[in-house]
Design an enzyme around this catalytic site. Sequence first.
Site, PDB file in Angstrom:
ATOM      1  N   ASN A 147      -6.461  24.835 -12.867  1.00 49.70           N
ATOM      2  CA  ASN A 147      -7.031  26.028 -12.147  1.00 49.70           C
ATOM      3  C   ASN A 147      -8.525  26.252 -12.934  1.00 49.70           C
ATOM      4  OD1 ASN A 147      -4.273  27.729 -11.001  1.00 49.70           O
ATOM      5  ND2 ASN A 147      -5.450  26.231  -9.968  1.00 49.70           N
ATOM      6  N   ASP A 191       1.683  30.349  -4.271  1.00 47.09           N
ATOM      7  CA  ASP A 191       0.717  29.788  -3.461  1.00 47.09           C
ATOM      8  C   ASP A 191       0.409  30.400  -2.383  1.00 47.09           C
ATOM      9  OD1 ASP A 191      -1.468  27.894  -3.276  1.00 47.09           O
ATOM     10  OD2 ASP A 191      -0.089  26.101  -2.421  1.00 47.09           O
TER      11      ASP A 191
END
Length: 259
Positions: free
Chosen positions: A82, A34
């Site tokens: 996503n 991330d």
Amino acid sequence: MTTQDDNLSQLHVDRDVLDGYDGPVPRHVGVIMDGNGRWAQNHGLPRIKGHHEGANAVRRMVESCRYLGVEVLTLYAFSSQNWGRPEDEVKGLMTLFDVYIKRERDRLIANGVQMKAIGDRSKLGERLQQAIAKLEADTAPNAKMTLQVAVSYGGREEIVRAVRRLGAEIEAGKLSAKDIDEHDIERNLYTGEVPDPDLVIRTSGEMRISNFLLWQIAYAELYVTDVLWPDFDEVHFVEALRSFTSRERRYGKTSAQMS
Ligand code: FPP
């Protein structure tokens, strides 16, 4: 501590730093990569540049794990959720996966790394699906390390898929519901017989699991660092490993039982 096996010569890693770690090496490391977007923002760059830099960190991590003798590395590259990102970012990431596959093929083979994609690949473009299948086939004989790349992956979706597959086995008369055990679930997950992660690293400071390997991380040690994924290097990996070493894994038992 490095494994004393052959062909480590091609690994481009900071050996001095990795050699400084002499604790037990986890068999399976999972990473929630991330912070690419924030990295790009901090450098005044478009988000996709953060993902590009993230791909360089991927290479570093793969080769560091290979050097230390980690058996399985699972990288969370693109979640089921996503797909909801802006179209140009999704497109850019898909192109990046394609580029990565072509760019890294020879290195993965030279380093004895097998690549497997986990997730719902039917949602990926035809060309990317083919590139993945080819890389999986080309690296299938490699036995030094397995790199699992989670693409279009979600832990809940994976469990739903496993339940459906078990349902189909029951309908086909191959299995009886009362006999279902943990192994039946496991063999129907994307990860199959691969050992569960011992250590899950999350970069960029968020204290979340974000639908990553929900079943498999039941007893994993979690390590969160504020470092953004593109900056994550051998020094940070060794810090994570040292933290892992300091933990007492009890699997539900008492400390006295474990010692
Ligand atoms: C999360 O950071 C990262 C992703 C959604 C993509 C991860 C992809 C890579 C590291 C690219 C290369 C991967 C492979 C396997 C070749 P974010 O974009 O959510 O960051 P932010 O929270 O700072 O916005």
